[in-house]
Structures are given as structure tokens and as C-alpha cells.
Design an enzyme around this catalytic site. Structure first.
Site, short mmCIF file in Angstrom:
data_model
loop_
_atom_site.label_atom_id
_atom_site.label_comp_id
_atom_site.label_asym_id
_atom_site.label_seq_id
_atom_site.Cartn_x
_atom_site.Cartn_y
_atom_site.Cartn_z
N MET A 1 0.83 -1.21 0.00
CA MET A 1 0.00 0.00 0.00
C MET A 1 0.87 1.26 0.00
O MET A 1 0.36 2.36 0.21
CB MET A 1 -0.93 0.02 1.21
CG MET A 1 -1.89 -1.18 1.21
SD MET A 1 -3.43 -0.88 2.07
CE MET A 1 -2.84 -0.51 3.71
N SER B 1 6.22 0.35 10.35
CA SER B 1 4.88 0.38 9.76
C SER B 1 4.65 1.76 9.18
O SER B 1 5.09 2.77 9.76
CB SER B 1 3.83 0.10 10.84
OG SER B 1 2.54 0.49 10.39
N GLY C 1 5.25 -9.86 4.23
CA GLY C 1 6.01 -9.67 5.46
C GLY C 1 5.40 -10.48 6.60
O GLY C 1 4.19 -10.63 6.70
N TYR D 1 4.08 4.08 0.86
CA TYR D 1 4.73 4.80 1.95
C TYR D 1 5.84 3.93 2.52
O TYR D 1 5.84 3.56 3.71
CB TYR D 1 3.72 5.23 3.03
CG TYR D 1 4.12 6.54 3.66
CD1 TYR D 1 4.03 7.72 2.92
CD2 TYR D 1 4.61 6.62 4.95
CE1 TYR D 1 4.43 8.93 3.47
CE2 TYR D 1 5.01 7.83 5.51
CZ TYR D 1 4.91 8.97 4.76
OH TYR D 1 5.30 10.16 5.30
N HIS E 1 9.20 -2.85 3.54
CA HIS E 1 8.85 -3.01 2.12
C HIS E 1 10.10 -3.29 1.28
O HIS E 1 10.08 -4.12 0.38
CB HIS E 1 8.18 -1.74 1.60
CG HIS E 1 6.89 -1.38 2.27
ND1 HIS E 1 6.78 -0.33 3.16
CD2 HIS E 1 5.65 -1.94 2.18
CE1 HIS E 1 5.52 -0.25 3.58
NE2 HIS E 1 4.82 -1.21 3.02
P1 AMP Z 1 1.52 -2.57 3.64
O1 AMP Z 1 2.06 -1.63 2.59
O2 AMP Z 1 1.63 -2.06 5.02
O3 AMP Z 1 0.18 -3.14 3.27
O4 AMP Z 1 2.50 -3.82 3.62
C1 AMP Z 1 2.88 -4.43 2.42
C2 AMP Z 1 3.70 -5.65 2.73
O5 AMP Z 1 4.83 -5.26 3.51
C3 AMP Z 1 2.96 -6.69 3.57
O6 AMP Z 1 3.31 -7.99 3.10
C4 AMP Z 1 3.49 -6.47 4.95
O7 AMP Z 1 3.48 -7.63 5.77
C5 AMP Z 1 4.91 -6.05 4.66
N1 AMP Z 1 5.46 -5.29 5.79
C6 AMP Z 1 4.95 -4.18 6.38
N2 AMP Z 1 5.71 -3.80 7.42
C7 AMP Z 1 6.71 -4.72 7.52
C8 AMP Z 1 7.82 -4.90 8.40
N3 AMP Z 1 8.06 -4.06 9.41
N4 AMP Z 1 8.63 -5.96 8.20
C9 AMP Z 1 8.40 -6.82 7.18
N5 AMP Z 1 7.37 -6.70 6.32
C10 AMP Z 1 6.54 -5.67 6.47
#
Ligand code: AMP
Length: 283
Positions: free
Chosen positions: A32, A187, A149, A34, A39
Site C-alpha cells: 500500500m 509500519s 512480510g 509509503y 517493504h
Molecule cells: P503494507 O504496505 O503495510 O500493506 O505492507 C505491504 C507488505 O509489507 C505486507 O506484506 C506487509 O506484511 C509487509 N510489511 C509491512 N511492514 C513490515 C515490516 N516491518 N517488516 C516486514 N514486512 C513488512
């Protein structure tokens, strides 16, 4: 070749189909945006898995509840594109919501039992949105691998179950949680924290590590572990409001009373405007 940026679903499908015709393998990283180091580590992992790396950047409206942060979710498309390029993406897919959801779209993919546990209790439509958008991305890209992740443990477990149940020909690859030096799981939502909240937030991870240490010393009762962590947080994390803390079977996500097989301790804590999730493998 420089990274392509595509926002049309058809263009993504055409590009991936032509790569497959050339015999190339594809790894997909759904995000998503940012971007932070979590990521980036997913993109780096994808780079080692396949010939072509597709990163999708889409703040998926259907996984946000009516009172959640869809409108205010942090966005920085230009910086994200630069990071994806630096980390070896061949294609950045940036659709609009209209591109992925026809006005009369009514087809959902759901793993109801697992989707209603843990985060699903306070976010009842969240995983339905996640499963539906991931299915669209998997079908459009026909990727050989999808990288997720471990931070979103429930999400990854549900996606693994969905892919198994629907015979979707894709391998799900998990990547360890990227943390700040003080232990806080990275995050995109950490930007919501005030300075004071940010200073306390690492206690979330410290509590989980404390439970893991107890397991290493022989404790197997989930209740004892949870109570110890909650007692600790009562003094170290006064700004946190507990959403849940559970000891679960790592694959099925069902609650366990005693740790006999692979178990995960997972939590969600509200701090100010943020809702933070974290987890740890207990054994
Ligand atoms: P998001 O953009 O937050 O939806 O996350 C996209 C992907 O990045 C998902 O597979 C999350 O699990 C992974 N992700 C987000 N934060 C972390 C982190 N701190 N460590 C590892 N993977 C992450």
C-alpha cells in the site's frame, strides 16, 4: 531496463504474459506504499526469487472499514517509485480503485473463519478486502511468487490458506519483520504516533520477547504467558490500549492453551491515532 510504471490492469496482464512467453519467472510484492525498510526487504527478497519483480502500490479501499484511515493513509508516490526502482523492481503497478473494481463489482474472496479471528474482530471486512485484491493481483500478474512480510502474520496465513484452497499456482514467501533499532516493528502507520507514544511503542515488542524468553525457560501455558505480558505492559505501556493479545497456532491461527507445536504470540495495540500490530514466533 528502467522500471515501468503502469496503472492499467490490462497493461499489467499484457506485460506479465509477454514475460512468461519469454520464459521469465515473476515475483510480486503487494503493498500500500509509503515505503520503509520492511517493504524494501520484501523487494530485495523478490529480486532473489525471480527474473522479473512486480511491485503493486495500491491503497485498497475495500480492506478499510467505514471509520478507518483510508482517506488519511500516508501516501508518497514519487518517493515510493524511486525506492522501488532502487530495489530492483521491473514494474510498479499503481492502479486507481476504479481500475480494480468495476462500479458493479460484487465478487468477493473470503476465508471467513480465519478472517474473523484476531484483527478480524475489530476489522470485520478487512481480510475479505485483502483476499479479494490479492486474488486480482495474482490473476493479473500470473506471478510465480508473492512476497509478504511476517509482520502481518494473520494476513499471510490467510493468503496461504486461500491459495491452497483455490489452487492458485503461486508460491507465498514470508520475510522477517523489519524493526527500528529500538525494536518497534516498522509500519507506514508509525507516522501517526506522537513523540511520547513513539517512545513507549518499543515496549510492545519487548513484551513479546519477554514471553518468548519464558517459553525458552519451559513455560508452555498460554494464559501464564499472556498474563505476564499484560502485567508488564500495564507499567511500561500506559499509553497503549489493548485490542488483543493471543497465543495461536502459527498456521491455523486458532488459539492454543498449551504450546506443543509451532505457536505465535500476536497482538494489536491502539496508541493515540495508531493501531499497531506485532507478533513473535514463540518456538
Ligand atoms: P503494507 O504496505 O503495510 O500493506 O505492507 C505491504 C507488505 O509489507 C505486507 O506484506 C506487509 O506484511 C509487509 N510489511 C509491512 N511492514 C513490515 C515490516 N516491518 N517488516 C516486514 N514486512 C513488512
Amino acid at each position: 531496463m528502467d522500471m515501468q510504471i503502469l496503472s492499467s490492469a490490462q497493461a499489467l496482464a499484457d506485460c506479465c504474459r509477454s514475460w512468461h512467453k519469454e520464459g521469465k519467472t515473476i515475483a510480486l510484492v503487494p503493498t500500500m506504499g509509503y515505503y520503509h525498510e520492511g517493504h524494501m526487504s520484501l523487494m530485495d527478497k523478490a529480486r532473489t526469487l525471480a527474473d522479473k519483480v512486480v511491485v503493486s502500490l495500491f491503497v485498497n479501499p475495500t480492506q478499510f472499514g467505514p471509520n478507518e484511515d483510508y482517506a488519511s493513509y500516508p501516501r508518497d508516490m514519487e518517493r515510493d517509485a524511486a525506492i522501488a526502482r532502487e530495489h530492483g523492481a521491473d514494474l510498479l503497478f499503481t492502479p486507481t480503485p476504479d481500475e480494480l473494481y468495476a462500479p458493479d463489482a460484487g465478487t468477493w474472496v473470503e476465508v471467513p473463519e480465519m478472517g474473523q479471528l484476531l484483527c478480524g474482530i475489530s476489522r470485520p471486512i478487512h481480510f475479505r478486502g485483502v483476499c479479494t485484491v490479492c486474488t486480482k493481483l495474482f490473476l493479473l500478474s500470473q506471478a510465480d511468487y508473492a512476497v509478504f512480510g511476517n509482520k502481518d502474520w494473520q494476513q499471510q496465513a490467510i493468503i496461504r490458506r486461500m491459495v491452497r484452497d483455490l489452487f492458485i499456482p503461486i508460491a507465498i514467501v514470508g520475510v522477517p519483520i523489519a524493526r527500528a533499532e529500538d525494536g518497534l516493528a516498522l509500519s507506514s502507520r508509525n507516522v501517526y504516533l506522537t513523540e511520547e507514544e513513539r517512545a513507549q511503542a518499543p515496549e510492545i515488542h519487548k513484551g513479546l520477547v519477554y514471553a518468548k524468553t519464558m517459553v525458552e525457560h519451559g513455560e508452555i501455558r498460554a494464559n501464564v504467558l499472556k498474563e505476564a505480558v499484560l502485567r508488564r505492559w500495564a507499567s511500561t505501556l500506559p499509553l497503549g490500549r489493548l485490542d488483543y493479545l493471543q497465543v495461536i497456532d502459527s498456521a491455523s491461527l486458532s488459539q492454543v492453551e498449551e504450546i506443543t507445536g509451532p505457536a505465535t504470540m500476536a497482538c494489536a495495540i491502539k496508541m493515540g491515532k495508531a493501531r499497531l500490530i506485532d507478533n513473535i514466533q514463540l518456538n
